[in-house]
Structure formats: structure tokens, C-alpha cells
Design a protein around this motif. Structure first.
Motif, PDB file in Angstrom:
ATOM      1  N   CYS A  16       0.863  -1.187   0.000  1.00 18.94           N
ATOM      2  CA  CYS A  16       0.000   0.000   0.000  1.00 18.94           C
ATOM      3  C   CYS A  16       0.898   1.235   0.000  1.00 18.94           C
ATOM      4  O   CYS A  16       2.074   1.151   0.357  1.00 18.94           O
ATOM      5  CB  CYS A  16      -0.865   0.050   1.255  1.00 18.94           C
ATOM      6  N   CYS A  20      -3.476   2.037   6.625  1.00 20.87           N
ATOM      7  CA  CYS A  20      -4.608   2.729   7.249  1.00 20.87           C
ATOM      8  C   CYS A  20      -4.722   2.313   8.719  1.00 20.87           C
ATOM      9  O   CYS A  20      -4.442   1.163   9.068  1.00 20.87           O
ATOM     10  CB  CYS A  20      -5.903   2.390   6.521  1.00 20.87           C
ATOM     11  N   THR A  72      -2.879  -2.890  -2.074  1.00 24.13           N
ATOM     12  CA  THR A  72      -3.463  -2.100  -3.167  1.00 24.13           C
ATOM     13  C   THR A  72      -2.947  -2.644  -4.495  1.00 24.13           C
ATOM     14  O   THR A  72      -1.910  -2.201  -4.994  1.00 24.13           O
ATOM     15  CB  THR A  72      -3.095  -0.607  -3.023  1.00 24.13           C
ATOM     16  N   GLU A 103      -8.959  -5.383  -6.624  1.00 22.08           N
ATOM     17  CA  GLU A 103      -9.153  -4.230  -5.742  1.00 22.08           C
ATOM     18  C   GLU A 103      -8.334  -3.054  -6.256  1.00 22.08           C
ATOM     19  O   GLU A 103      -7.226  -3.234  -6.775  1.00 22.08           O
ATOM     20  CB  GLU A 103      -8.721  -4.580  -4.318  1.00 22.08           C
ATOM     21  N   ASN A 105      -7.450   1.375  -5.686  1.00 22.04           N
ATOM     22  CA  ASN A 105      -7.549   2.628  -4.955  1.00 22.04           C
ATOM     23  C   ASN A 105      -8.240   3.653  -5.860  1.00 22.04           C
ATOM     24  O   ASN A 105      -7.893   3.756  -7.033  1.00 22.04           O
ATOM     25  CB  ASN A 105      -6.134   3.103  -4.595  1.00 22.04           C
ATOM     26  N   GLU A 110      -4.274   5.554 -10.006  1.00 18.40           N
ATOM     27  CA  GLU A 110      -4.735   4.184 -10.187  1.00 18.40           C
ATOM     28  C   GLU A 110      -5.994   4.127 -11.050  1.00 18.40           C
ATOM     29  O   GLU A 110      -6.130   3.263 -11.905  1.00 18.40           O
ATOM     30  CB  GLU A 110      -5.004   3.520  -8.826  1.00 18.40           C
ATOM     31  N   ARG A 142      -7.095   7.534   4.614  1.00 14.19           N
ATOM     32  CA  ARG A 142      -7.202   7.296   3.167  1.00 14.19           C
ATOM     33  C   ARG A 142      -6.454   8.392   2.411  1.00 14.19           C
ATOM     34  O   ARG A 142      -6.404   9.547   2.858  1.00 14.19           O
ATOM     35  CB  ARG A 142      -8.669   7.269   2.728  1.00 14.19           C
ATOM     36  N   HIS A 144      -7.151   9.306  -0.801  1.00  7.60           N
ATOM     37  CA  HIS A 144      -7.970   9.948  -1.822  1.00  7.60           C
ATOM     38  C   HIS A 144      -8.974  10.870  -1.139  1.00  7.60           C
ATOM     39  O   HIS A 144      -9.155  10.820   0.075  1.00  7.60           O
ATOM     40  CB  HIS A 144      -8.714   8.901  -2.662  1.00  7.60           C
TER      41      HIS A 144
END
Length: 382
Positions: A16, A20, A72, A103, A105, A110, A142, A144
Motif C-alpha cells: 500500500c 490505514c 493495493t 481491488e 484505490n 490508479e 485514506r 484519496h
């Protein structure tokens, strides 16, 4: 001899951008350049080792679904994902309508790769949105924001994907009922075919476990779920699993296979698999968690047979997460047990109104969902 359930494949990509504070998955914050090409080669070697070792289970079977999770995975290029999928298909056939989920992001970089992932063979993207409230996103760690999330959904709609999912959380730090419902309304407004809507829980060994945030209390959480469920239902989403909602025909086939006690190969750091063998054995196995060991070629971490006296519990623990009826024949086919082996427990569960039964099915009741732990404990081997 047991009948084989469908066969899926889980692929784990552990990196990642940052970890998180609520995450207890096997993920590692990116430090420097990710060894992308090297890792893909190890994934393929890992698969080859499994195909040889577990040949008795896998031969003559095709893949029903693939799920590329993380971490990610969208940190990897479309070229790497294409190479991975091509090499998997060279070694094990794909079913005609295979679902391949990845999956991703929702961050800008991405999301711009979505078309490339579709060209690589991905049919479904799962985006970790979590919230449309920028303050809440920051609190969750996060990277984003809400605008990027909505832009990513727009890109997903025009990318050629067969389906996509939005992951959304409720019960966030200091979240009000209205904030939770506003997140859900914004998600519904984007019209995803599938929504995973689940409550934030504090897991051990996470930053939130060390510094617990203030979360909504049980009464507030119940109001959020009750009113949120009503919003989703009115918008045409059908709840088919504890925290999964889909428009008709868009359920996640890979996750359904998990909950139906299906089989799944597993490659990548910390991946978990389950396989059924012609002699009736059921094997669970997991892979080395840390990338350093995995990249040395140390793939297998642990293997464990599922003993017969544990199979009823494992079967129902998965099956009763789904709202659909449980075919009695699948219990016999997939566990190798007869219905008589659980007759006493089933009879007691019916008396308690945890389940109802017909000649062919068992069905969990609304009451049973509220007392799921008590229901499952009936099948624990003492």
C-alpha cells in the motif's frame, strides 16, 4: 466420495502507499520501488508449486473466479496484471464466464489505469471508497478525497468493466446518523452494480486499537443499519450477504464461492486457500506473510486438514452469512457428512426459531441472524 465445489483463485498483492489505522490485513507500506516484476514471477512459481503439490484436487477443474486483493493491487501496472493472468490461464483453464475482480484505490493515478486492467482481462473492480466525507477520509488514513472517488466511479463506468463494487464503511469516528446516510445516498447516486456496506470495527494490532477513536454507540449503529438498509432496498439493491448488496445479477461470484464452502487456490503473501480432495480430505493452507520471505521463494507457511468433527461448524459458519437458503445436498456433497450427523443440532435450532427447513433446504430466520453466534455454537465440536 465428496463432490467438488467450484474452484476459485485468490491472489494477494501486499503493498500500500501507507497503512490505514483500521486495517488488520496483511499489507505493507510502500518503501521505495515495489519489486513488481519479481513479485509476479514469484506468484507464478507459487502457483506452479501448488498445481504440482495439490494435483489430485485441481486436475480436470477450471477456475470459476479470480480475486486480486491487497494491499493495493492497482499499484501494479496493467502490463504486470496481464502477464499474471496470461500465465495463470496457461497453467489452469478459465471457465467460460470467469469473474476476475481486482481491488483498486480510487486515487487519480490508479483510476486512470482501469481501461488497461480491462484489456488485461479484469472484469470487475472493487474500489475502497469508505466515505464521501473528506474529514472522515482523513481520519481513516485514506489518500484519496471524495472528488477523486467520484471521478474514479465515472472512469469505471466507461472502462468496459462488466461490474464494479464500492466499499463503504459506517460507524466511523464521531459519525452521526445523517453523515452515515449521506455517504450511502451519494454512493447510491453513483449507481454501482454492487455495494459492500460494512461497519468499522476496531481490530487488534491496528493504530485504532492503540488509540481508539470515539465510535457511535450500539443504538446509533442500529439506527444507521436499519435506515441504511431501507435506503438500499428502496434503491433496488438486494442484500445477499451480511454486508453485501447488489443489483439483481451482480452478486460477487468469488465471495459467493467462499460463503458456499467452495474451494480456492491462494498465491501471494499471507494468502489463505482451501481444497477438497478425491479421498474426502479437505485441506486449508496459507502462504508466508512477509514479502522478504516470499521473495526468497519461501511460499508455503502452513497446512491443516479440516477434521470431520469441525466440518459442520465451518460449513455453517460460512453458509449462514448468506441470506439464501442452504441446499441440504450441498452440505453432504461439500463436507462428506450425512444430514443425520447434525440432526440434533438442526432440530434444536428449529425449536429456537434460528432456522426453518423444507425437505431440500435450511434457511436462517431473521431471529437467527440476530443470534448467529448462538446458532453456530451448536455445531462446535465439544
Amino acid at each position: 466420495m465428496q463432490k467438488f465445489p467450484p474452484l476459485s483463485l485468490y491472489v494477494h498483492i501486499p503493498w500500500c502507499v501507507q497503512k490505514c489505522p483500521y486495517c488488520d490485513f496483511n499489507s505493507h507500506a510502500q518503501k521505495g520501488t515495489i519489486p513488481e516484476q519479481e513479485y509476479v514471477q514469484h506468484l507464478i512459481a507459487d502457483l506452479e508449486a501448488d498445481l504440482e503439490k495439490y494435483q489430485a484436487s485441481i486436475q480436470h477443474r477450471s477456475l470459476h473466479s479470480i480475486f486480486i486483493g491487497g494491499g493495493t493491487p492497482s499499484l501494479f501496472s496493467a502490463e504486470s496484471i496481464k502477464l499474471l493472468l496470461v500465465e495463470i490461464q496457461r497453467r489452469i483453464p478459465f471457465s467460460e464466464n470467469i469473474e476476475i475482480t481486482m481491488e483498486a484505490n480510487p486515487g487519480t493515478v490508479e483510476a486512470e489505469r482501469f481501461k488497461g486492467y480491462v484489456d488485461a482481462g479484469v472484469t470487475r473492480i472493487s474500489m475502497g471508497i469508505q466515505s464521501f466525507n473528506d474529514d472522515k477520509l482523513q481520519r481513516l488514513g485514506r489518500i484519496h478525497n471524495a472528488a477523486e472517488a467520484k471521478s474514479a466511479v465515472s472512469l469505471a463506468k466507461v472502462s468496459g468493466l462488466k461490474s464494479f463494487n464500492l466499499d463503504l464503511m459506517h460507524g466511523l469516528p464521531n459519525q452521526t446518523l445523517e453523515e452515515a446516510l449521506d455517504d450511502l445516498r451519494q454512493a447510491i447516486g453513483l449507481a454501482p452494480p454492487h455495494l459492500s456496506w460494512y461497519q468499522l470495527t476496531i481490530e487488534p494490532n491496528t493504530m485504532f486499537a492503540y488509540r481508539p477513536p470515539t465510535l457511535p454507540d450500539d443504538d446509533e449503529l442500529w439506527d444507521i443499519f436499519e435506515q441504511g438498509h431501507q435506503l438500499l432496498t428502496e434503491a433496488g439493491y438486494q442484500q445477499y450477504e451480511t454486508s453485501a448488496y447488489a443489483k439483481p445479477g451482480f452478486q460477487c461470484q468469488h465471495n459467493l464461492n467462499y460463503w458456499r464452502f467452495g474451494d480456492y487456490l491462494a498465491i501471494g503473501c499471507g494468502a489463505h486457500g482451501k481444497l477438497t480432495f478425491p479421498d474426502g480430505d479437505i485441506l486449508r493452507f496459507s502462504k508466508t506473510k512477509h514479502p522478504k520471505g516470499y521473495l526468497r521463494g519461501e511460499y508455503l507457511y502452513e497446512e491443516k486438514n479440516v477434521e470431520k468433527n469441525d466440518r459442520a461448524f465451518e460449513f455453517f459458519m460460512n453458509r449462514f452469512r448468506l441470506l439464501e437458503a442452504v441446499p441440504k445436498q450441498e452440505f453432504e456433497n461439500y463436507t462428506g457428512l450425512s444430514q443425520s450427523a447434525v440432526k440434533n443440532q438442526i432440530d434444536f435450532a428449529i425449536q429456537q426459531n434460528y432456522i426453518v427447513e423444507t425437505p431440500d433446504f435450511w434457511q436462517i430466520t431473521e431471529h437467527g441472524k440476530l443470534f448467529l453466534n448462538e446458532l453456530l455454537e451448536l455445531f462446535l465440536d465439544e
